[in-house]
Design an enzyme around this catalytic site. Structure first.
Site, PDB file in Angstrom:
ATOM      1  N   LYS A  53       0.843  -1.201   0.000  1.00 38.83           N
ATOM      2  CA  LYS A  53       0.000   0.000   0.000  1.00 38.83           C
ATOM      3  C   LYS A  53       0.878   1.251   0.000  1.00 38.83           C
ATOM      4  CE  LYS A  53      -3.812  -2.384   2.224  1.00 38.83           C
ATOM      5  NZ  LYS A  53      -4.531  -2.797   3.427  1.00 38.83           N
ATOM      6  N   GLN A  97      -4.980  -1.809   9.519  1.00 44.57           N
ATOM      7  CA  GLN A  97      -4.839  -3.130   8.899  1.00 44.57           C
ATOM      8  C   GLN A  97      -5.451  -4.206   9.792  1.00 44.57           C
ATOM      9  OE1 GLN A  97      -3.698  -3.582   5.803  1.00 44.57           O
ATOM     10  NE2 GLN A  97      -3.923  -5.793   5.896  1.00 44.57           N
ATOM     11  N   ASP A 120     -11.253   2.680   3.652  1.00 42.44           N
ATOM     12  CA  ASP A 120     -11.480   1.233   3.560  1.00 42.44           C
ATOM     13  C   ASP A 120     -12.982   0.923   3.502  1.00 42.44           C
ATOM     14  OD1 ASP A 120      -9.539  -0.738   3.383  1.00 42.44           O
ATOM     15  OD2 ASP A 120      -9.026  -0.682   5.518  1.00 42.44           O
TER      16      ASP A 120
HETATM   17  N1  GUN Z   1      -6.891  -7.140   5.869  1.00 41.92           N
HETATM   18  C1  GUN Z   1      -7.177  -7.886   4.776  1.00 41.92           C
HETATM   19  N2  GUN Z   1      -7.745  -7.122   3.810  1.00 41.92           N
HETATM   20  C2  GUN Z   1      -7.830  -5.862   4.312  1.00 41.92           C
HETATM   21  C3  GUN Z   1      -8.305  -4.635   3.788  1.00 41.92           C
HETATM   22  O1  GUN Z   1      -8.806  -4.528   2.657  1.00 41.92           O
HETATM   23  N3  GUN Z   1      -8.202  -3.564   4.624  1.00 41.92           N
HETATM   24  C4  GUN Z   1      -7.691  -3.658   5.872  1.00 41.92           C
HETATM   25  N4  GUN Z   1      -7.663  -2.556   6.614  1.00 41.92           N
HETATM   26  N5  GUN Z   1      -7.228  -4.775   6.382  1.00 41.92           N
HETATM   27  C5  GUN Z   1      -7.296  -5.877   5.601  1.00 41.92           C
END
Ligand code: GUN
Length: 293
Positions: A53, A97, A120
């Site tokens: 990211k 996350q 998100d």
């Molecule tokens: N863990 C697995 N996929 C995601 C996601 O799309 N966003 C976040 N914040 N954590 C994750």
């Protein structure tokens, strides 16, 4: 029938080109879209996602702010970090996350994120906005799936969509997106309690596999000409690979390729879209702050 392979890398790159045009237009006004990424603990998969990211931010004109907290962090400290990001004017998007350690209440953490920085789309406010058809940040993987379907020219209106998987991150938001009037599909959601899964999947014009089980769907379960979107990312042992494993989806690709009309590969299908949609959401959040939304 020769299936058309939906190239997620190519579509993601097209969208990233649009995003770079957006970030450079903002840069000329002195605004750099900023994404705060909060990660708790040392889970290797989470660290690898977060690194991806951050790299994507720097390659596309966004800034990332990493907050790495130890596994032992208290919920109060994590909430304080989120609140600091909520009020930081350089931060337009906040992402925590997942998964979080067991001693932390995920619902309380999600609820602490400012909904207008929730890139998100995981906060209860944004989930409610999605269900009510109000403008909102869409969760990134479902948004990426919809973008792949649209940009491949697959018709959704009046078609049957079958989703296999009911997670909060993928299955449920996809259900809400596909029934919206703009996509107008008739949606069935299958899950571990579903009896005779194949009788449902064989009805699908659009089949979305997001159960997290390698090879759950094979060609005998797919209607001829269907659009098959494979969200699964599963590790299976492979001694020929240097890593000792390879990544496969929820769909048995070889047999599905024989019958489907469109199909996404794993890797290289949905995967590249998720981070791209995160960048798009963060750009949108920055535009909103300067009154451009
Ligand atoms: N863990 C697995 N996929 C995601 C996601 O799309 N966003 C976040 N914040 N954590 C994750």
């Amino acid at each position: 029938m020769a299936a058309r392979i939906i190239d997620g890398k190519k579509v993601a790159e097209e969208i990233r080109t649009e995003i770079r045009a957006g970030t450079s237009a903002l840069a000329s006004k002195g605004i750099v879209p900023g994404l705060a990424v909060i990660i708790v603990g040392e889970d290797p998969a989470s660290i690898s996602y977060v690194t991806g990211k951050e790299r994507a931010c720097s390659e596309n004109g966004l800034r990332s702010f990493e907050h790495r907290l130890p596994d032992s962090v208290s919920q109060a400290e994590l909430l304080a970090t989120i609140r600091a990001c909520n009020v930081d004017p350089d931060v337009h998007g906040v992402l925590v996350q997942l998964p979080l350690p067991e001693h932390i209440n995920e619902h309380a953490v999600m609820a602490a994120i400012d909904p207008d920085k929730d890139v998100d789309g995981f906060t209860p406010v944004n989930v409610g906005r999605l269900v009510l058809d109000h403008p909102c940040y869409l969760p990134c993987t479902p948004a990426g799936v919809v973008e792949l379907i649209k940009r491949s020219g697959v018709e959704t209106s009046g078609r049957r969509a079958v989703i296999v998987g009911r997670s909060n991150i993928v299955g449920k938001p996809l259900m809400n997106l596909l029934v919206r009037r703009d996509l107008n599909a008739t949606v069935t959601v299958c899950h571990t309690g579903t009896r005779d899964l194949a009788s449902h999947t064989r009805e699908a014009d659009i089949l979305i596999a997001c159960a997290g089980r390698a090879g759950l769907i094979d060609g005998t379960m797919i209607k001829s000409g269907a659009c098959v979107i494979d969200v699964g990312v599963n590790r299976v042992e492979d001694h020929r690979s240097a890593r000792g494993f390879r990544l496969v989806g929820d769909v048995d690709y070889a047999s599905a390729l024989e019958v489907s009309g469109w199909i996404t590969p794993v890797p290289g299908g949905v995967g590249p879209m998720t981070i791209t949609m995160l960048l798009a959401n963060t750009l949108r959040a920055a535009r909103a702050v300067c009154g451009e939304a």
